[in-house]
Design an enzyme around this catalytic site. Sequence first.
Site, PDB file in Angstrom:
ATOM      1  N   GLY A   1      39.899   1.802   0.804  1.00 38.81           N
ATOM      2  CA  GLY A   1      40.358   1.808  -0.598  1.00 38.81           C
ATOM      3  C   GLY A   1      40.231   3.131  -1.311  1.00 38.81           C
ATOM      4  O   GLY A   1      39.875   3.160  -2.479  1.00 38.81           O
TER       5      GLY A   1
ATOM      6  N   CYS B   1      17.958  16.658 -24.882  1.00 34.19           N
ATOM      7  CA  CYS B   1      16.555  16.632 -24.410  1.00 34.19           C
ATOM      8  C   CYS B   1      16.437  16.158 -22.961  1.00 34.19           C
ATOM      9  O   CYS B   1      15.349  16.128 -22.415  1.00 34.19           O
ATOM     10  CB  CYS B   1      15.689  15.768 -25.327  1.00 34.19           C
ATOM     11  SG  CYS B   1      16.034  14.006 -25.166  1.00 34.19           S
TER      12      CYS B   1
ATOM     13  N   HIS C   1      29.804  10.281  -6.337  1.00 34.48           N
ATOM     14  CA  HIS C   1      30.243  10.720  -7.670  1.00 34.48           C
ATOM     15  C   HIS C   1      29.293  10.251  -8.764  1.00 34.48           C
ATOM     16  O   HIS C   1      29.703  10.056  -9.908  1.00 34.48           O
ATOM     17  CB  HIS C   1      31.677  10.230  -7.946  1.00 34.48           C
ATOM     18  CG  HIS C   1      32.709  10.961  -7.128  1.00 34.48           C
ATOM     19  ND1 HIS C   1      33.988  10.507  -6.935  1.00 34.48           N
ATOM     20  CD2 HIS C   1      32.635  12.142  -6.448  1.00 34.48           C
ATOM     21  CE1 HIS C   1      34.660  11.373  -6.182  1.00 34.48           C
ATOM     22  NE2 HIS C   1      33.868  12.365  -5.861  1.00 34.48           N
TER      23      HIS C   1
HETATM   24  N1  APR Z   1      42.359  -3.027  -1.071  1.00 34.10           N
HETATM   25  C1  APR Z   1      42.448  -1.842  -0.406  1.00 34.10           C
HETATM   26  N2  APR Z   1      42.931  -0.718  -0.962  1.00 34.10           N
HETATM   27  C2  APR Z   1      43.353  -0.792  -2.227  1.00 34.10           C
HETATM   28  C3  APR Z   1      43.303  -1.989  -2.987  1.00 34.10           C
HETATM   29  C4  APR Z   1      42.777  -3.136  -2.350  1.00 34.10           C
HETATM   30  N3  APR Z   1      42.688  -4.327  -2.971  1.00 34.10           N
HETATM   31  N4  APR Z   1      43.792  -1.722  -4.217  1.00 34.10           N
HETATM   32  C5  APR Z   1      44.128  -0.421  -4.239  1.00 34.10           C
HETATM   33  N5  APR Z   1      43.865   0.149  -3.040  1.00 34.10           N
HETATM   34  C6  APR Z   1      44.010   1.550  -2.641  1.00 34.10           C
HETATM   35  C7  APR Z   1      45.202   2.279  -3.209  1.00 34.10           C
HETATM   36  O1  APR Z   1      46.341   2.122  -2.356  1.00 34.10           O
HETATM   37  C8  APR Z   1      44.717   3.728  -3.243  1.00 34.10           C
HETATM   38  O2  APR Z   1      44.988   4.392  -2.022  1.00 34.10           O
HETATM   39  O3  APR Z   1      42.876   2.230  -3.159  1.00 34.10           O
HETATM   40  C9  APR Z   1      43.197   3.597  -3.376  1.00 34.10           C
HETATM   41  C10 APR Z   1      42.646   3.993  -4.734  1.00 34.10           C
HETATM   42  O4  APR Z   1      42.850   5.375  -4.916  1.00 34.10           O
HETATM   43  P1  APR Z   1      42.355   6.138  -6.217  1.00 34.10           P
HETATM   44  O5  APR Z   1      42.732   5.369  -7.434  1.00 34.10           O
HETATM   45  O6  APR Z   1      42.833   7.533  -6.109  1.00 34.10           O
HETATM   46  O7  APR Z   1      40.747   6.043  -6.106  1.00 34.10           O
HETATM   47  P2  APR Z   1      39.756   6.982  -5.291  1.00 34.10           P
HETATM   48  O8  APR Z   1      40.362   7.439  -4.022  1.00 34.10           O
HETATM   49  O9  APR Z   1      38.466   6.266  -5.237  1.00 34.10           O
HETATM   50  O10 APR Z   1      39.628   8.211  -6.266  1.00 34.10           O
HETATM   51  C11 APR Z   1      38.729   9.247  -5.940  1.00 34.10           C
HETATM   52  O11 APR Z   1      39.151  10.301  -8.027  1.00 34.10           O
HETATM   53  O12 APR Z   1      39.482  10.396 -10.299  1.00 34.10           O
HETATM   54  C12 APR Z   1      38.557  10.465  -9.305  1.00 34.10           C
HETATM   55  O13 APR Z   1      36.281  10.325  -9.605  1.00 34.10           O
HETATM   56  C13 APR Z   1      37.408   9.502  -9.402  1.00 34.10           C
HETATM   57  O14 APR Z   1      36.029   8.691  -7.582  1.00 34.10           O
HETATM   58  C14 APR Z   1      37.350   8.861  -8.040  1.00 34.10           C
HETATM   59  C15 APR Z   1      38.141   9.817  -7.176  1.00 34.10           C
END
Ligand code: APR
Length: 254
Positions: free
Chosen positions: A187, A130, A119
């Site tokens: 995560g 520019c 991303h």
């Molecule tokens: N350890 C492991 N998992 C975790 C922890 C932790 N300490 N804390 C949170 N999580 C998990 C949550 O349960 C959730 O499933 O991480 C995940 C985060 O999910 P999102 O917030 O949806 O993040 P992500 O999957 O990276 O989002 C994808 O969405 O908005 C866009 O561009 C943004 O790159 C991002 C994309």
Amino acid sequence: MKDPIKEAASIIRESKYLVALTGAGISVESGIPAFRGSQGLWDKYDPFEYAHISSFYNNPKKVWSMLRELYRISLNAKPNPAHYALSRLEEMGFLKAIITQNVDGLHQRAGSKRVIEFHGSGETLTCLDCRKKYKIYDVDINVPLPKCSCGGVLKPDIVFFGEMIPPEALDESMNLARCADVFMVVGTSAQVYPAAGLPIMAKERGARIIEINLELTQLTSSITDVFLQGRAGEILPLLVGEILKGNRSKVDNS
Ligand code: APR
């Protein structure tokens, strides 16, 4: 029932091509909020108003108010034990690459060498007029609307909703998903495509899927082989420790 950490460690020890896909959850223990769930960024900011490319073009000042808040947190954040554990797995020769949806640069700061920024990256910005590039540390983000010396608006090189995935990152990630015999998903809520399609593609090619998350995701019941529930910053170091133990006992037995 076999301890899932031992099971994942044995799968990784026997793997030939381990690839990891990481999401916002891996950086939560570095103090950077995730996007979804309670206390997620999208709870506070509507993603359609703040994260769509058309919102940036229509009202960049408004979107910069969110970006400024994110930058203030992420520029001060440090890699956590999960980032270091993945870097160690690469050093040990198991992990071939990390595909990350994160734009915080923490994998690289933890020492990981092959990191594909699916991303984009928050560390550079481009002038919308520019096309001059800037490094984040050379930009004053405290003004209401950061601008180029030509007067054009600066946009971070992160992929907004409605924008294309950088083609090289997409190609390389799809190749990695095809080559992987073990694919580790850490995560991520696996709700945003095409990133969420990568573990599915790997699975279709026969890869084993190891998932690390606090919560179950749509992958857990469909394609995940080993689910390690908990904080990535606790699970990943335990996993590396277990892999090392196995390697040592192999040497002891030989
Ligand atoms: N350890 C492991 N998992 C975790 C922890 C932790 N300490 N804390 C949170 N999580 C998990 C949550 O349960 C959730 O499933 O991480 C995940 C985060 O999910 P999102 O917030 O949806 O993040 P992500 O999957 O990276 O989002 C994808 O969405 O908005 C866009 O561009 C943004 O790159 C991002 C994309």
